[in-house]
Design an enzyme around this catalytic site. Structure first.
Site, short mmCIF file in Angstrom:
data_model
loop_
_atom_site.label_atom_id
_atom_site.label_comp_id
_atom_site.label_asym_id
_atom_site.label_seq_id
_atom_site.Cartn_x
_atom_site.Cartn_y
_atom_site.Cartn_z
N GLN A 1 0.92 -1.24 0.11
CA GLN A 1 -0.06 -0.25 0.63
C GLN A 1 0.96 1.19 -0.27
O GLN A 1 2.10 1.34 0.33
CB GLN A 1 -0.61 0.27 1.01
CG GLN A 1 -2.68 0.54 1.31
CD GLN A 1 -3.32 0.99 2.44
OE1 GLN A 1 -3.04 -0.87 2.73
NE2 GLN A 1 -4.08 1.50 2.06
N SER B 1 3.95 -6.35 2.91
CA SER B 1 2.73 -6.34 3.38
C SER B 1 1.69 -7.38 2.45
O SER B 1 1.54 -7.51 2.47
CB SER B 1 2.17 -4.98 3.82
OG SER B 1 1.38 -5.09 4.73
N LEU B 2 0.85 -6.24 2.19
CA LEU B 2 -0.68 -6.62 1.35
C LEU B 2 0.25 -7.52 -0.27
O LEU B 2 -0.41 -8.31 -0.67
CB LEU B 2 -0.87 -5.89 1.37
CG LEU B 2 -1.10 -4.62 -0.50
CD1 LEU B 2 -1.53 -5.46 -1.80
CD2 LEU B 2 -1.68 -3.36 -0.61
N GLN C 1 1.62 -11.75 10.44
CA GLN C 1 1.39 -10.57 9.75
C GLN C 1 0.87 -9.43 9.97
O GLN C 1 1.47 -8.24 10.09
CB GLN C 1 1.90 -10.67 7.89
CG GLN C 1 2.44 -9.10 6.99
CD GLN C 1 1.20 -9.49 5.94
OE1 GLN C 1 0.72 -8.74 5.46
NE2 GLN C 1 1.84 -9.61 4.19
N ARG D 1 -8.96 -8.25 4.67
CA ARG D 1 -8.29 -7.58 5.58
C ARG D 1 -8.30 -6.52 5.12
O ARG D 1 -7.99 -5.50 6.70
CB ARG D 1 -7.05 -8.17 4.67
CG ARG D 1 -5.48 -7.71 5.12
CD ARG D 1 -4.10 -7.84 4.09
NE ARG D 1 -2.76 -8.43 5.15
CZ ARG D 1 -2.03 -7.19 5.20
NH1 ARG D 1 -2.29 -5.90 4.30
NH2 ARG D 1 -1.02 -7.16 5.25
#
Length: 330
Positions: A10, A94-95, A254, A119
């Site tokens: 992101q 991350s994502l 995570q 999420r």
């Protein structure tokens, strides 16, 4: 020397991303259609036309960035590329770890889109608006930032921890607003070049995200999971794995754990990776990698021209005499 594919997180989103891939490659366009169908809405319209403030929302940005990354993978595959044959490892910030896993076949694109929508909503809902915060700390070593977080958490009785170790002298801290603001002040006093409060909607990758971790544990249990065709290097362990159950556990961890990106790039360098390709929107990870290890070549793949360049580079790096032949984009 090995090749690894990385997938952005992101912050890399931009209105219009992936549109030229969709225009050039039917396979890329089908990714956006699949994501639209999975979510029951025209996310592709938002990705390509905006408005930016809607695209930036966590619940939209996460599946949107995954869609662009998978459009990049499908564009490569349209020309004969095989992830299994050409790439040693995948990893995502991350994502981006979900994008990496979808590219490697751990989950379908549709399931990845639904998981990332869940999420994003769960992370947004975990902490009331205004109670959490994040700050970027520039130019201070990790032990000093860690010490500032510990002091701030102890002094305020609130959560404060390192959320991202991005490398290149950049760490991000996360937690309760009062504790993060105190830690940022302490980091400045310890010699940080900058301590910048971030305009984010929630304190990501902190213990305050525990409710979202519970949501994701249940969501991941409900999807079909396969062994990825290449190992994924986990954000939280910096260890490659192909075991579906372990991958699911790491994805849950995570949510509250640290994104160890500096260590991930260092691990690549120590384990024979000579080239990193960043697949999807922007060039953030490529820039970070160059600051972490200048011996690793980096290349971003986000446009049709990038696809051509990547195919040629991959053919050379793996000893092929000619790049794969397939559909030529216009």
């Amino acid at each position: 020397m090995a090749v690894a594919f990385t997938f952005p997180g992101q912050g890399s989103q931009a209105v219009g991303m992936g549109k030229d891939l969709a225009d050039a490659f039917p396979e890329a366009r089908r990714v956006f259609e699949e994501v639209d169908d999975a979510l029951g809405e025209k996310l592709s319209k938002l990705i390509w036309e905006g408005p930016e403030e809607a695209l930036t929302l966590t619940a939209n940005a996460q599946p949107a960035l995954m869609a662009v990354s998978l459009a990049g993978i499908r564009s490569l595959e349209a020309r004969g590329f095989s992830l299994k044959d050409k790439v040693a490892y995948v990893a995502g910030h991350s994502l981006g770890e979900y994008s990496a896993l979808a590219a490697a076949g751990f989950v379908s694109v549709a399931d990845a889109a639904r998981l990332l929508r869940i999420r994003g909503n769960a992370m947004q809902a975990a902490v009331p608006a205004g109670e959490g915060a994040m700050a970027a700390i520039i130019g201070l070593e990790q032990p000093d930032v860690e010490a500032a977080c510990t002091e701030a958490a102890t002094g305020s009785g609130k959560v404060c921890q390192i959320a991202n170790d991005n490398g290149g002298g950049q760490l991000v801290i996360s937690g309760a607003r009062a504790a993060v603001e105190l830690a940022a002040k302490l980091c400045t006093e310890k010699g940080a070049k900058r301590a910048l409060m971030l305009q984010v909607s929630a304190p990501f990758h902190s213990a305050l995200m525990a409710p979202a971790a519970d949501v994701m544990r249940e969501a991941l249990a409900g999807v079909t999971k396969n062994a990825p065709v290449v190992p994924v290097v986990s954000n939280v362990t910096v260890v490659p794995t192909s075991d579906p159950d372990e991958i699911a556990r790491r994805l849950v961890e995570q949510i509250t754990g640290r994104v160890r990106w500096r260590e991930t790039v260092e691990w690549f360098g120590a384990n024979g990776v000579a080239t990193l390709f960043e697949i999807g929107a922007g060039k953030v990870l490529s820039g970070l990698a160059r600051r972490i290890n200048r011996d690793i070549a980096t290349s971003a793949v986000g446009t049709p021209a990038d696809v051509e360049a990547a195919l040629a580079a991959l053919a050379q790096s793996t000893g092929d005499s000619t790049p794969p032949v397939g559909r030529v984009f216009s």
